[in-house]
Design a protein around this motif. Structure first.
Motif, PDB file in Angstrom:
ATOM      1  N   VAL A 165       6.623   3.906   6.662  1.00  0.00           N
ATOM      2  CA  VAL A 165       6.824   4.421   5.344  1.00  0.00           C
ATOM      3  C   VAL A 165       5.516   5.700   5.078  1.00  0.00           C
ATOM      4  O   VAL A 165       4.574   5.075   5.582  1.00  0.00           O
ATOM      5  CB  VAL A 165       6.138   2.900   3.803  1.00  0.00           C
ATOM      6  N   ARG A 166       5.738   7.128   4.762  1.00  0.00           N
ATOM      7  CA  ARG A 166       4.996   7.842   4.646  1.00  0.00           C
ATOM      8  C   ARG A 166       3.838   7.193   3.491  1.00  0.00           C
ATOM      9  O   ARG A 166       4.487   6.660   2.473  1.00  0.00           O
ATOM     10  CB  ARG A 166       5.377   8.681   4.057  1.00  0.00           C
ATOM     11  N   GLY A 167       2.849   7.699   4.554  1.00  0.00           N
ATOM     12  CA  GLY A 167       1.381   6.987   2.864  1.00  0.00           C
ATOM     13  C   GLY A 167       1.041   5.913   2.787  1.00  0.00           C
ATOM     14  O   GLY A 167       0.388   5.251   2.160  1.00  0.00           O
ATOM     15  N   GLY A 168       2.027   5.074   4.155  1.00  0.00           N
ATOM     16  CA  GLY A 168       2.120   3.922   4.075  1.00  0.00           C
ATOM     17  C   GLY A 168       0.323   2.772   4.059  1.00  0.00           C
ATOM     18  O   GLY A 168       0.006   1.858   3.458  1.00  0.00           O
ATOM     19  N   GLY A 169      -0.528   3.286   4.788  1.00  0.00           N
ATOM     20  CA  GLY A 169      -1.920   3.108   3.904  1.00  0.00           C
ATOM     21  C   GLY A 169      -2.243   2.698   3.236  1.00  0.00           C
ATOM     22  O   GLY A 169      -2.935   1.324   2.459  1.00  0.00           O
ATOM     23  N   ILE A 170      -2.251   3.679   2.168  1.00  0.00           N
ATOM     24  CA  ILE A 170      -2.469   4.138   0.860  1.00  0.00           C
ATOM     25  C   ILE A 170      -2.274   3.076  -0.237  1.00  0.00           C
ATOM     26  O   ILE A 170      -2.750   2.876  -0.900  1.00  0.00           O
ATOM     27  CB  ILE A 170      -2.927   5.115   0.617  1.00  0.00           C
ATOM     28  N   LEU A 171      -0.316   3.317   0.287  1.00  0.00           N
ATOM     29  CA  LEU A 171       0.689   2.601  -0.645  1.00  0.00           C
ATOM     30  C   LEU A 171       0.395   0.595  -0.471  1.00  0.00           C
ATOM     31  O   LEU A 171       0.120   0.445  -1.431  1.00  0.00           O
ATOM     32  CB  LEU A 171       2.067   2.745  -0.307  1.00  0.00           C
ATOM     33  N   LEU A 172      -0.316   0.232   1.380  1.00  0.00           N
ATOM     34  CA  LEU A 172      -0.705  -0.418   1.316  1.00  0.00           C
ATOM     35  C   LEU A 172      -1.534  -1.154   0.446  1.00  0.00           C
ATOM     36  O   LEU A 172      -2.129  -2.318  -0.566  1.00  0.00           O
ATOM     37  CB  LEU A 172      -1.365  -1.155   2.261  1.00  0.00           C
ATOM     38  N   SER A 173      -2.828  -0.528  -0.092  1.00  0.00           N
ATOM     39  CA  SER A 173      -3.869  -1.075  -0.376  1.00  0.00           C
ATOM     40  C   SER A 173      -3.598  -1.674  -2.099  1.00  0.00           C
ATOM     41  O   SER A 173      -3.888  -2.170  -3.106  1.00  0.00           O
ATOM     42  CB  SER A 173      -4.972   0.111  -0.509  1.00  0.00           C
ATOM     43  N   LEU A 174      -2.310   0.214  -2.784  1.00  0.00           N
ATOM     44  CA  LEU A 174      -2.624  -0.915  -4.218  1.00  0.00           C
ATOM     45  C   LEU A 174      -1.026  -1.946  -4.086  1.00  0.00           C
ATOM     46  O   LEU A 174      -1.272  -2.776  -4.979  1.00  0.00           O
ATOM     47  CB  LEU A 174      -1.148   0.348  -4.589  1.00  0.00           C
ATOM     48  N   LEU A 175      -0.917  -2.138  -3.058  1.00  0.00           N
ATOM     49  CA  LEU A 175      -0.220  -3.092  -3.039  1.00  0.00           C
ATOM     50  C   LEU A 175      -0.574  -4.433  -3.230  1.00  0.00           C
ATOM     51  O   LEU A 175      -0.433  -5.356  -4.048  1.00  0.00           O
ATOM     52  CB  LEU A 175       1.373  -3.397  -2.025  1.00  0.00           C
ATOM     53  N   ILE A 176      -1.769  -4.446  -1.721  1.00  0.00           N
ATOM     54  CA  ILE A 176      -2.293  -5.941  -1.819  1.00  0.00           C
ATOM     55  C   ILE A 176      -3.130  -6.558  -2.403  1.00  0.00           C
ATOM     56  O   ILE A 176      -3.918  -7.230  -3.294  1.00  0.00           O
ATOM     57  CB  ILE A 176      -2.280  -5.430  -0.175  1.00  0.00           C
ATOM     58  N   LEU A 177      -3.897  -5.275  -2.519  1.00  0.00           N
ATOM     59  CA  LEU A 177      -5.620  -5.726  -3.042  1.00  0.00           C
ATOM     60  C   LEU A 177      -5.387  -6.583  -4.738  1.00  0.00           C
ATOM     61  O   LEU A 177      -6.033  -6.999  -5.371  1.00  0.00           O
ATOM     62  CB  LEU A 177      -5.871  -4.508  -3.672  1.00  0.00           C
ATOM     63  N   PRO A 178      -4.326  -5.656  -5.154  1.00  0.00           N
ATOM     64  CA  PRO A 178      -4.045  -7.192  -6.808  1.00  0.00           C
ATOM     65  C   PRO A 178      -3.838  -9.047  -6.711  1.00  0.00           C
ATOM     66  O   PRO A 178      -4.049  -9.010  -7.256  1.00  0.00           O
ATOM     67  CB  PRO A 178      -3.223  -6.789  -7.433  1.00  0.00           C
ATOM     68  N   LEU A 179      -3.466  -8.781  -5.135  1.00  0.00           N
ATOM     69  CA  LEU A 179      -3.323 -10.009  -4.798  1.00  0.00           C
ATOM     70  C   LEU A 179      -4.075 -10.812  -4.267  1.00  0.00           C
ATOM     71  O   LEU A 179      -4.018 -11.868  -4.170  1.00  0.00           O
ATOM     72  CB  LEU A 179      -1.947 -10.426  -3.694  1.00  0.00           C
TER      73      LEU A 179
END
Lengths: 231, 253, 62
Positions: A165-179
């Motif tokens: 996915v484009r911008g995968g790295g920054i998106l990953l942090s948005l998805l995972i850090l809350p968890l």
């Protein structure tokens, strides 16, 4: 060759996966070192930001080290599946006769050995930097060893979802850090509790519970996510 | 048998589109009327609270916004699960259509909560389990929306975000209890959000009217959004062509 | 009506800042959502309508 793979048992497949990923990690040593240096730099920045008062650093130390470990393992997660995704290995894994979740678990075990364990082993050094006592450092090491596999396990779901996915790295942090929040709370909280003289059994058992729960659920969720990403 | 056919009938975008079109004006009407009544009652009729004075009037929007944002997350995760397990296209689209409204209500809930907390408990923000978990819910909404819009293929986008919504939903209670525990360890809480003084019946009625108004608003907005998504996804199908030809011809008369 | 004057209503018993900022931001968000959504709907219908008309005229020409 395919016959021999088909005949291997579940555990053998798991072991082959671990061995393969460890070999790959050894060939790309710089990736491992980059994560570790990020960890060291992130922790080093804090005293420079808040001042060198040892009391302040000592009270912040466990939290800072834990947050830095969280960020470091999150950064390493973005490459967890991307190599296999680009060269087509991942598709082979999906159609392999073994359950995808077992193979994922093998990859995650290798990932933990190459990021979580080195992060934990480095933490005493950073703990000394932050003025922690030797008993506290031992607790910190223990919580990191218990907590970092949970980070790899939960993070793999996000890594699988953001594949290609484009911008995968920054998106990953948005998805995972809350968890990651529960792990952070009990990981850093154990050291704090130890400092104030409270029993840390509760913290450690809850971290263990998170580990067991994520060991059961995360590989399944990750394999569903991988199938979605490969469709 | 007949029942399953009934659901099949409505789960097809082609039949759902005109059906939802008839539903929207009703929802808009109910939302507009009840919101007007609720605002009139809330700002002009209900007496000030004996303890909090007039600052309590914030609850007429705070409580409905918080309720809706949590209910929307549950409904969204539910639709996401239905879409993921039974491969129902309409359920996938419905989950996606609810997310922005849920995120907006979460922002409203946080904002009004802060402005209510300052005069009531003396702080805009405290690291209480409820507030922290609620903030995390906003992050989950944002992650859901970001993942959905980052993936170009609509099928993959809705499936991936559906899995994320479910994983996030499982984590919400774990986060809540973690923060609660963390909080009791750090300091005994002196201000306990949620301990409301005895509420006047007219106040309760006004709040209920606002809650129903927010429900109707959510329904209207999410139906409009899902209709947009249907049009975009089905743009190559013949029924969309017929529908739009009919409407453009009707406009020209 | 519990207010005796307009200015008393605006003052909100001394809580004007809190109450009006809450209501104001809520109105901005909800009205903004509706406006953006109706704009989106209009552009979609216009765009798809154009496509369909173009498609039809092409077919008629053939």
């Amino acid at each position: 060759m395919s016959e021999s793979i088909k005949n291997t048992g579940l555990f053998a497949a798991f072991r082959l996966m671990v061995a393969r990923d460890l070999t790959l990690a050894m060939r790309r040593r710089t990736d491992v070192f980059t994560t570790l240096f990020f960890f060291i730099i992130a922790v080093t920045l804090f005293p420079l930001g808040v001042g060198p008062e040892i009391e302040l650093l000592r009270s912040m130390g466990p939290g800072v080290i834990w947050v830095a470990a969280l960020l470091a393992s999150m950064l390493s997660l973005s490459t967890l599946f991307s190599g296999d995704y680009e060269d087509g290995t991942l598709e082979q894994m999906v159609i392999a006769p073994h359950p995808l979740s077992v193979l994922v678990l093998g990859k995650l075990f290798a990932h933990w050995l190459t990021t979580g364990v080195p992060l934990a082993l480095l933490s005493p050094l950073l703990g000394m930097q932050m003025g922690l006592g030797s008993a506290e450092i031992q607790v910190l090491l223990l919580t990191l060893l218990l907590g970092t596999p949970v980070l790899s396990l939960i993070g793999s779901i996000g890594a699988a979802l953001t594949l290609g996915v484009r911008g995968g790295g920054i998106l990953l942090s948005l998805l995972i850090l809350p968890l990651f929040i529960p792990v952070l709370i009990f990981g850093a909280g154990a050291v704090d509790a130890f400092t104030t003289g409270v029993s840390i059994d509760g913290h450690l058992s809850l971290l263990g519970a998170f580990l067991v729960l994520s060991l059961v659920l995360a590989p399944l969720a990750t394999s569903v996510a991988l199938r979605i990403s490969l469709e | 048998m007949a029942k399953s056919r009934f659901w099949l009938y409505f789960s097809s975008p082609k039949t759902f589109y005109p059906f939802s079109g008839k539903l929207i004006p009703w929802c808009v009407g109910v939302a507009a009327v009840l919101m007007a009544v609720g605002l009139y009652m809330g700002l002009l009729v209900t007496p000030p609270d004996y303890r909090m004075g007039d600052s309590y009037r914030i609850i007429y929007i705070h409580v409905p916004a918080v309720w809706m944002s949590m209910i929307i997350y549950m409904v969204m995760a539910g639709w996401a699960a239905v879409g993921l397990i039974w491969n129902v296209k309409l359920a996938e689209m419905m989950a996606g259509a609810l997310a922005p409204t849920g995120a907006i209500f979460t922002v409203i809930g946080l904002w009004t909560g802060a402005l209510w907390g300052r005069p009531t408990w003396g702080a805009y923000w405290v690291w209480d389990a409820r507030l922290t978990t609620y903030l995390v819910m906003l992050f989950l909404y944002m992650g859901y929306i970001a993942l959905r819009s980052a993936i170009d293929d609509p099928r993959r986008a809705s499936k991936a975000s559906a899995l994320l919504a479910i994983v996030g939903g499982i984590n919400v209670p774990i986060i809540y209890f973690s923060v609660k525990w963390w909080n009791t360890l750090h300091q005994p809480f002196t201000v306990a959000p949620g301990q409301e003084s005895k509420i006047d019946p007219t106040m309760l009625w006004t709040m209920m009217i606002m809650v129903i108004a927010f429900w109707a608003y959510t329904l209207a907005v999410s139906l409009i959004r899902v209709r947009c998504d249907i049009l975009e996804r089905e743009k190559n199908s013949s029924w969309v062509a017929e529908l739009l030809q009919g409407s453009s011809a009707g406009n020209k008369q | 009506m519990i207010w005796s004057s307009w200015s008393e209503f605006i003052e909100m018993g001394g809580y004007a800042g809190f109450v009006w900022w809450s209501y104001g931001v809520t109105v901005v968000f909800m009205v903004g959502e509706v406006v953006l959504l109706s704009k989106r709907k209009r552009t979609i219908i216009q765009r798809l309508g154009r496509f369909i008309r173009a498609d039809r005229s092409k077919r008629n020409a053939e």
